[in-house]
Enzyme design. Structure first.
Site, PDB file in Angstrom:
ATOM      1  N   ASP A   1       0.958  -1.108   0.026  1.00  0.00           N
ATOM      2  CA  ASP A   1       0.021  -0.004   0.035  1.00  0.00           C
ATOM      3  C   ASP A   1       0.921   1.144   0.050  1.00  0.00           C
ATOM      4  O   ASP A   1       2.173   1.042   0.183  1.00  0.00           O
ATOM      5  CB  ASP A   1      -0.792  -0.106   1.349  1.00  0.00           C
ATOM      6  CG  ASP A   1      -2.268   0.927   0.930  1.00  0.00           C
ATOM      7  OD1 ASP A   1      -2.153   1.616  -0.203  1.00  0.00           O
ATOM      8  OD2 ASP A   1      -3.106   0.700   1.737  1.00  0.00           O
TER       9      ASP A   1
HETATM   10  C1  BGC Z   1      -5.110   3.361   0.075  1.00  0.00           C
HETATM   11  C2  BGC Z   1      -5.044   2.196  -1.063  1.00  0.00           C
HETATM   12  C3  BGC Z   1      -5.134   3.008  -2.544  1.00  0.00           C
HETATM   13  C4  BGC Z   1      -3.720   3.590  -2.619  1.00  0.00           C
HETATM   14  C5  BGC Z   1      -3.267   4.480  -3.791  1.00  0.00           C
HETATM   15  C6  BGC Z   1      -3.749   3.878  -0.119  1.00  0.00           C
HETATM   16  O1  BGC Z   1      -3.870   5.251   0.752  1.00  0.00           O
HETATM   17  O2  BGC Z   1      -5.111   2.722   1.478  1.00  0.00           O
HETATM   18  O3  BGC Z   1      -6.562   1.746  -0.959  1.00  0.00           O
HETATM   19  O4  BGC Z   1      -5.048   2.271  -3.312  1.00  0.00           O
HETATM   20  O5  BGC Z   1      -3.709   4.595  -1.330  1.00  0.00           O
HETATM   21  O6  BGC Z   1      -4.019   5.173  -4.095  1.00  0.00           O
END
Ligand code: BGC
Length: 739
Positions: A281
């Protein structure tokens, strides 16, 4: 002869498949041999574009240079046929011409905004949910996107957690079915088709169990609950062919997921044989330092790659330290190569080595982003997502009889809030249908709409109350449109108070005191608490955030053009103090009905145990009767199957859809089992007076669980079957034995 032909044909197929496999493997190995250490690390390095910028400015000059050196393997937050084509051209200037991957959070629609995922889950309509993901994929892939960071398959049982909006609710079975439908929808005919995007099962794992519902918080759960409750939707996504997984931010039982080898290697690779890409993530590798798992960023890179995390999204840890770690032999070449292979394989499957520009087609983009069918489907899916929570004295549906309708509340004319938290093309408010516009388009000729905003969503200002009361006084009926603003649910939007924000419920009380019928339309990304309204409003519709076609869909439901059929995918508590509250809890040694006195049972002294609205609950403008429960036998061997059937009749005056839910309970076992577990559901559409028979099959899988030794299987004993229209309303019950 037939047999011989069949044999020859299948041998041919096997040979073709292995030839294809061979060329994929040969291609990748050949490429890998030519790559420098830095180029390999580059494939594992993912950067974000500037999502607020447009055109080529989405990517900095510095990043462009990095792309040309082959030091970036994938990017997120860059989309558009032209932008992605331009970037891919830079990638084609790199030594080995390895194409870039473009990823994006396409969570509930791309150009057309679809209902938020929790809303769609309320439809329990797997075909509609798959279609929704298909629409999103068709649009996104036409805008150059290869990969979506969806579906989020985290089971969530705490409405304080803002991200409940992104998932399918609290139930493992429903969540698993929806996970499959979404993966199928996104990936369509398969990875590599130009109108498919690669799906990503996230966030691996148990992110939804964040303590106290506070986002990014620690998760400390038993192995049993990890395996029983949180992992199955990921496995379902994998079985549906999901191409990628994303790690979660949270610490899981002491080891943060992004550095958790048990999760990323032992389960995902060894046990489940996952062959795709694992992406961290956002910044999650770097976060292993504040978590307290790693000494510094270099240590974080080491632990993450060795745990099995292939791509570093925006941490800059692999980019800075991985090459040194490999040189120092702290990370083996094999570990690095395997991660790179996973990324190259995905690019190969997408067909990007043959044609890096295959998804960047401006003509297709133009056509698909203006496709009128997408809006039509968005409206239909939105209608299916609405849940009718209350309808006393048949207040709804509205008819031509109500000549003057007052529309009151801060969300009546809102457009932005219809979008929900993950709308991608932020500049498209004009296309969204507000509640007011939907009503204007739908009301019968001689009906007039009166309007007063009444109050804001989240202030204490009551200066608009008088005007609202005067407006309601002139009307036959008032519809109050209230709830959360779209930024109140989603990532980093956890709350300790989930009641209707601000003075909204106070305004409902004022209007209700006029003695005229009041319909409350509630919009939010999570369950809210509103017990006064639940008791006193004449009718309540929970509409979540429904996207581009919100206003049209709600107006159609209010007028009965669409008979509401949604069922809650998550329990609505009476108060925040009941959380966590979910339907498939254990019985305890002191099961207690809804008492609030000291009884030494498992109860509260200041609240009933029961929720405001139970999982699976939702009304219709018609009524259904459940009858004739039949079991093919009252005994079964684990190797056998049991047929269960019942009859559902539409006993009301309107055509309507019912979701028939089958629950089981294992009455005693080597480890205690929940009082109810959803094991099947079917949607039936019935005309007034019509009946139909619904069949379910119970087999070993339906009855299996992790026993005392954490082994999956079925134990002999007594099972109860319950069938009905909600988890707390199962009029048909029977028992049988597994022998
Ligand atoms: C979120 C994810 C997301 C990623 C990319 C993160 O802050 O937890 O769900 O896919 O950002 O945008």
């Amino acid at each position: 002869m037939k047999k011989i032909l069949l044999f020859l044909f299948s041998t041919l197929l096997i040979n073709m498949a292995s030839a294809q496999k061979l060329s994929e493997d040969m291609f990748i190995e050949n490429l890998l041999k030519q790559m420098t250490l830095e180029e390999k690390v580059g494939q594992l390095n993912q950067y974000s574009g500037n999502w607020k910028a447009t055109g080529p400015n989405k990517v900095s000059a510095n990043n462009v240079q990095e792309i040309e050196k082959g030091h970036i393997g994938s990017m997120l937050n860059v989309f558009g046929a032209d932008v992605t084509r331009a970037l891919q051209e830079h990638a084609m200037k790199s030594r080995l011409k390895i194409p870039l991957l473009f990823a994006q959070d396409v969570i509930h629609g791309f150009r057309v905004t679809l209902p938020v995922p929790l809303a769609e889950a309320a439809s329990w309509d797997l075909t509609a949910i798959e279609k929704s993901a298909r629409i999103a994929a068709t649009e996104a892939s036409a805008a150059g996107i290869h990969w979506t960071f969806a579906p989020m398959v985290d089971i969530a049982r705490d409405p304080r957690w803002g991200r409940v909006v992104e998932g399918a609710g609290e139930d493992t079975y429903l969540g698993s079915q929806i996970a499959k439908a979404r993966v199928k929808g996104f990936q369509g005919e398969g990875i590599g088709h130009t109108n498919s995007v690669v799906a990503c099962a996230k966030h691996f794992a148990a992110y939804g169990a964040a303590m106290a519902g506070r986002d990014y918080n620690t998760v400390d759960i038993s192995r049993r609950s990890l395996w029983e409750t949180y992992l199955p939707p990921f496995k379902a996504a994998l079985d549906a062919g999901v191409g990628t997984f994303m790690t979660s931010f949270n610490d899981l039982n002491g080891i943060p997921s992004t550095g958790n080898r048990y999760l990323l290697h032992d389960i995902l690779r060894d046990k489940w044989h996952f062959k795709g890409v694992v992406v961290s993530d956002w910044g999650a590798i770097r976060e292993l330092v504040p978590h307290g798992l790693c000494k510094d960023d270099k240590d974080a890179a080491l632990k993450a790659i060795n745990a099995g995390c292939d791509i570093d999204m925006e941490s800059n840890c692999y980019n800075r330290y991985l090459a040194d770690l490999v040189k120092a032999k702290a990370v083996s070449e094999e570990t690095l190569d395997n991660a790179v292979r996973n990324v190259l394989r995905l690019k190969y499957k997408l067909g990007l080595f043959d044609d890096p520009f295959k998804f960047s087609n401006a003509e297709r983009e133009k056509r698909e982003l203006a496709n009128p069918d997408h809006k039509k489907s968005a409206k239909e899916i939105a209608e299916k997502s609405i849940v009718l929570l209350k309808n006393d004295h048949e207040t709804l549906p509205l008819s031509a009889k109500q000549k003057n309708i007052a529309l009151i509340g801060p969300l009546v004319k809102s457009k932005a809030d219809m979008k929900g938290p993950w709308a991608i093309q932020w500049d498209t408010d004009d296309d969204l249908i507000s509640f007011y516009e939907g009503m204007e388009a739908r009301i019968p000729q001689k009906t007039s709409l009166l309007y007063a905003k009444g109050c804001d969503i989240n202030t204490t200002d009551k200066s608009g109350f008088d005007e609202a009361v005067e407006t309601a006084a002139k009307a036959d009926i008032t519809i109050m449109v209230m709830g959360e603003s779209f930024e109140m649910s989603g990532e980093a939007r956890s709350k300790t108070d989930i009641s209707l924000p601000g003075v909204q419920e106070e305004l409902i009380k004022k209007i209700k005191s006029l003695g005229k019928p009041v319909v409350v339309v509630l919009m939010a990304g999570r369950p809210m608490t509103f017990s006064w309204t639940a008791e006193h409003a004449d009718a309540i519709l929970y509409t979540w955030w429904l996207g581009s076609e919100a206003g049209n869909a709600i107006a159609n439901v209010l007028y009965g053009d669409y008979n509401p059929s949604g069922k809650l995918p998550i329990t609505f508590p009476r108060s925040v103090g009941q959380i966590p509250i979910f339907y498939n809890a254990k019985n305890t040694g002191r099961p207690t009905p809804d008492e609030n006195k000291i009884s030494y049972g498992s109860a509260y002294i200041d609240s009933p145990n029961s929720p405001q609205y139970a999982f699976g609950y939702g009304l219709s403008y018609t009524s259904f009767k459940y009858s004739d429960l039949k079991l093919s036998s009252n005994q079964m061997l684990p190797s056998e199957t049991l047929r269960v059937s019942c009859v559902i009749s539409n006993t009301g005056k309107k055509k309507g859809e019912e979701t028939v839910q089958l629950y089981i309970r294992d009455m005693y076992a080597s480890a205690t089992r929940p009082v109810k577990e959803l094991k099947g559901f079917q949607k039936v559409d019935l005309a007034p007076g019509q009946s139909t028979t619904v069949n379910f099959i119970i087999d070993k899988e339906t009855l299996s669980f992790y026993n005392q030794d954490m082994k999956w299987g079925v134990e002999p004993g007594t099972f109860k079957i319950m069938i009905g229209g909600a988890s707390n309303n199962t009029p048909l019950e029977a028992q049988f034995d597994v022998i």
